[in-house]
Design a protein around this motif. Sequence first.
Motif, PDB file in Angstrom:
ATOM      1  N   VAL A 357     -18.508  32.205  84.584  1.00  0.00           N
ATOM      2  CA  VAL A 357     -18.983  32.154  85.965  1.00  0.00           C
ATOM      3  C   VAL A 357     -20.033  33.235  86.190  1.00  0.00           C
ATOM      4  O   VAL A 357     -19.924  34.347  85.658  1.00  0.00           O
ATOM      5  CB  VAL A 357     -17.801  32.339  86.941  1.00  0.00           C
ATOM      6  CG1 VAL A 357     -18.295  32.453  88.371  1.00  0.00           C
ATOM      7  CG2 VAL A 357     -16.819  31.189  86.810  1.00  0.00           C
ATOM      8  N   THR A 358     -21.058  32.925  86.986  1.00  0.00           N
ATOM      9  CA  THR A 358     -22.091  33.909  87.321  1.00  0.00           C
ATOM     10  C   THR A 358     -21.882  34.391  88.744  1.00  0.00           C
ATOM     11  O   THR A 358     -21.957  33.605  89.694  1.00  0.00           O
ATOM     12  CB  THR A 358     -23.497  33.285  87.199  1.00  0.00           C
ATOM     13  OG1 THR A 358     -23.686  32.832  85.860  1.00  0.00           O
ATOM     14  CG2 THR A 358     -24.571  34.313  87.542  1.00  0.00           C
ATOM     15  N   PRO A 359     -21.598  35.675  88.945  1.00  0.00           N
ATOM     16  CA  PRO A 359     -21.394  36.188  90.306  1.00  0.00           C
ATOM     17  C   PRO A 359     -22.699  36.230  91.089  1.00  0.00           C
ATOM     18  O   PRO A 359     -23.762  36.519  90.527  1.00  0.00           O
ATOM     19  CB  PRO A 359     -20.843  37.594  90.073  1.00  0.00           C
ATOM     20  CG  PRO A 359     -21.358  37.995  88.745  1.00  0.00           C
ATOM     21  CD  PRO A 359     -21.437  36.734  87.930  1.00  0.00           C
ATOM     22  N   GLU A 360     -22.620  35.932  92.366  1.00  0.00           N
ATOM     23  CA  GLU A 360     -23.792  35.954  93.238  1.00  0.00           C
ATOM     24  C   GLU A 360     -23.421  36.623  94.564  1.00  0.00           C
ATOM     25  O   GLU A 360     -22.277  36.531  95.018  1.00  0.00           O
ATOM     26  CB  GLU A 360     -24.294  34.537  93.519  1.00  0.00           C
ATOM     27  CG  GLU A 360     -24.843  33.827  92.293  1.00  0.00           C
ATOM     28  CD  GLU A 360     -25.368  32.444  92.630  1.00  0.00           C
ATOM     29  OE1 GLU A 360     -25.227  32.018  93.809  1.00  0.00           O
ATOM     30  OE2 GLU A 360     -25.912  31.781  91.727  1.00  0.00           O
ATOM     31  N   PRO A 361     -24.379  37.293  95.218  1.00  0.00           N
ATOM     32  CA  PRO A 361     -24.106  37.897  96.531  1.00  0.00           C
ATOM     33  C   PRO A 361     -23.783  36.812  97.557  1.00  0.00           C
ATOM     34  O   PRO A 361     -24.343  35.709  97.520  1.00  0.00           O
ATOM     35  CB  PRO A 361     -25.427  38.602  96.874  1.00  0.00           C
ATOM     36  CG  PRO A 361     -26.135  38.761  95.573  1.00  0.00           C
ATOM     37  CD  PRO A 361     -25.745  37.590  94.741  1.00  0.00           C
TER      38      PRO A 361
END
Length: 428
Positions: A357-361
């Motif tokens: 998973v790629t974390p995003e704001p």
Amino acid sequence: MGETLEQYYQSLGLSPKVYRFCKAVEKELSTRFLEFDEVAEYNQVKVIRAMQEHKVSDYHFADSTGYGYNDSGRDTLEAVYASVFHTEDALVRPHITCGTHALTIALSGNLRPGDELLSPVGKPYDTLEGIIGIRPQKGSLAEYGVTYRQVDLLPDGGFDYEGIKKAINKKTKLVTIQRSKGYQPRRTLSVARIGELIRFIKGIKPDVICMVDNCYGEFVETLEPADAGADLCVGSLIKNPGGGLAPIGGYIAGRKDLVENAAFRLTAPGLGKEVGASLGVNRAFFQGLFLAPQVVNGALKGAVFAAGIYEKLGFECVPDAAESRHDIIQAIVFHKPEAVIEFCKGIQAAAPVDSHVTPEPWAMPGYDCDVIMAAGAFISGASIELSADAPIKPPYSVYFQGGLTWNHAKFGIMMSLQKLVDAGIVSL
């Protein structure tokens, strides 16, 4: 012949250059790591002694349902917590959903209309703004007639004793002291400094309640806030004291009458601690507390490792690699949002859960700006597990914490550096 350790790391995306740079830093920190081991041993013995003192047995792990009357495991766990934290009583429940909830219960249970709450260490953590009423929110203390006063720290991080003296008045009922820095650039407060502040406040108004938000600070030192005179000590079980096993929960430890007031707020007046089924979590709570000193030890090593690496690369680290430690949080100031985001991507990529998973704001509830959070955790949101988060606003600092083992914390930091190197933000 099997793969070497370096080859294993390469298979997970870590370049030889980053690996060797980090290993050199690790060697330089061996003396600091021994210091952490000594504190962990002290705290481990303290926990074992408390469990033996209260004769913890396997039947204390049984669950209860309904009202939870006569839940001996729950009651024994609370007695153990009181012994560990050197307090008269403790409230330790799965019904407390998080640290913010625990603080809300402690405040609401011990403040009444016309009382005033004082923070002598500046602005509290963001999620408490709505609780207090600094930011208008339904059900805040302000709506119930509790006023709030704040004294900021001095520019050098010291206490503004003159300002605190002026702020304390006949309405001042409770003083809240946040041990950890939260999303502030200040240093975390040591137990010794907390004690100095409490003694000063009690010297002005002896009957004022001094409450410490102990989140992220448990078992970092050999002393806890009650040893320094705190009347209440509050924290979350999905942080340090849960040891990575507690699936939910919080604790409030302190003076018996104040804990009872909090219990009446958690359940209902007249019921308090007498009700509340443990629902099968007693074993995890006991075992998590048993493991907590060693889990915190690994998290501290990871924090110092991060500081050692990023200091060498020219970034400001709070605290730095040589400073004494009073919580598990490591702040790194990047001054650019893209660096914060890449750092968090590295932490996520090192996780055993959701590494893909790629974390995003995003606009996270309780905050005044977008926040990015990286956490591939077994317990959702458990910040004793390897995690990093940051508000996307100047000075663009990232806050790294946790790691159930030192080796996992180390891998996460190395991957954070790899992401920054790959993005061209850092060069070795």
